[in-house]
Design a protein around this motif. Structure first.
Motif, PDB file in Angstrom:
ATOM      1  N   ARG A 126       1.121  -1.241   0.160  1.00 54.48           N
ATOM      2  CA  ARG A 126      -0.036  -0.120   0.517  1.00 54.48           C
ATOM      3  C   ARG A 126       1.111   1.029   0.125  1.00 54.48           C
ATOM      4  NH1 ARG A 126      -5.723   0.193   1.467  1.00 54.48           N
ATOM      5  NH2 ARG A 126      -5.736   2.704   2.717  1.00 54.48           N
ATOM      6  N   ASN A 127       1.792   1.056   0.539  1.00 55.33           N
ATOM      7  CA  ASN A 127       3.121   2.773   0.414  1.00 55.33           C
ATOM      8  C   ASN A 127       3.448   2.831  -0.944  1.00 55.33           C
ATOM      9  OD1 ASN A 127       2.342   2.259   4.095  1.00 55.33           O
ATOM     10  ND2 ASN A 127       5.391   2.172   3.969  1.00 55.33           N
ATOM     11  N   ILE A 128       3.273   1.538  -1.360  1.00 53.76           N
ATOM     12  CA  ILE A 128       4.232   1.710  -2.529  1.00 53.76           C
ATOM     13  C   ILE A 128       3.533   2.883  -3.218  1.00 53.76           C
ATOM     14  CG2 ILE A 128       5.474   0.882  -4.951  1.00 53.76           C
ATOM     15  CD1 ILE A 128       6.561  -1.440  -2.724  1.00 53.76           C
ATOM     16  N   VAL A 129       2.567   2.458  -3.595  1.00 58.94           N
ATOM     17  CA  VAL A 129       0.600   2.422  -4.229  1.00 58.94           C
ATOM     18  C   VAL A 129       0.891   3.971  -4.102  1.00 58.94           C
ATOM     19  CG1 VAL A 129      -1.144   2.454  -5.395  1.00 58.94           C
ATOM     20  CG2 VAL A 129       0.674   0.515  -5.070  1.00 58.94           C
ATOM     21  N   LEU A 130       0.498   3.895  -2.371  1.00 59.48           N
ATOM     22  CA  LEU A 130       0.187   5.546  -2.325  1.00 59.48           C
ATOM     23  C   LEU A 130       1.722   6.703  -2.751  1.00 59.48           C
ATOM     24  CD1 LEU A 130      -1.195   5.352   1.270  1.00 59.48           C
ATOM     25  CD2 LEU A 130      -2.066   6.212  -0.278  1.00 59.48           C
ATOM     26  N   VAL A 131       2.505   6.449  -2.320  1.00 54.42           N
ATOM     27  CA  VAL A 131       3.738   7.311  -2.630  1.00 54.42           C
ATOM     28  C   VAL A 131       4.138   7.169  -3.941  1.00 54.42           C
ATOM     29  CG1 VAL A 131       6.001   7.259  -2.942  1.00 54.42           C
ATOM     30  CG2 VAL A 131       5.283   6.141  -0.628  1.00 54.42           C
TER      31      VAL A 131
END
Length: 172
Positions: free
Chosen positions: A5-10
């Protein structure tokens, strides 16, 4: 493999920030959308508040700083706080209203400070009205930018969550 999720958000935020460097009309900016998005999706309050400031400072280091930096940056912190409020009330309607109110507040506050500090306008009601009238084209660009960036960021993330591309859990 499902990306975190972090990678997608960033990644979504990086794309929005990169768009600040592409040719665009004045005030056609992703930062209100990024501020709301960060406020909604980042669990860590400090990350959500500092994210728009970091984006603005980094891009302004290349684009240029100006006298209203404290006012503009302060507005984006308020939008991140609005995103945190929006987190448990998120719907298309509340997002649209928050975006419209955010654009309007940005227009009213920043142009009030242009009127009060720039020396370009007389410091009376006529000068204030003239300042706001002169800024209407910028307001139109802000509204258009927010109308594009807010649904793009929130909609693409929502679709990725619903498709299973992104796990449905809050990040730090």
């Amino acid at each position: 493999m499902i990306p975190s999720r972090n990678i997608v958000l960033v990644s979504l935020l990086v794309l929005a920030v990169v768009s600040r460097f592409l040719p665009h009309p004045p005030n056609f900016s992703p930062i209100l959308a990024v501020s709301l998005f960060g406020g909604v999706y980042f669990a860590n309050r400090w990350v959500s508040l500092l994210l728009p400031l970091a984006i603005m400072a980094l891009s302004d280091a290349f684009i240029g700083f100006h006298a209203l930096v404290p006012v503009v940056y302060g507005m984006f912190v308020l939008f991140a706080l609005a995103g945190r409020w929006l987190k448990n009330r998120l719907s298309i309607g509340t997002l649209a209203i928050t975006g419209l109110l955010g654009s309007s507040a940005f227009f009213l506050v920043t142009n009030f400070f242009v009127w009060a500090t720039s020396g370009m306008y007389s410091l009376d009601a006529d000068g204030l009205a003239t300042c706001y009238i002169a800024a209407v084209p910028f307001f139109q660009n802000s509204l258009l930018g927010d109308a594009i960036y807010i649904p793009t960021l929130f909609g693409s993330f929502y679709l990725m969550e619903k498709s299973g591309f992104v796990p449905e859990q809050q990040i730090a």
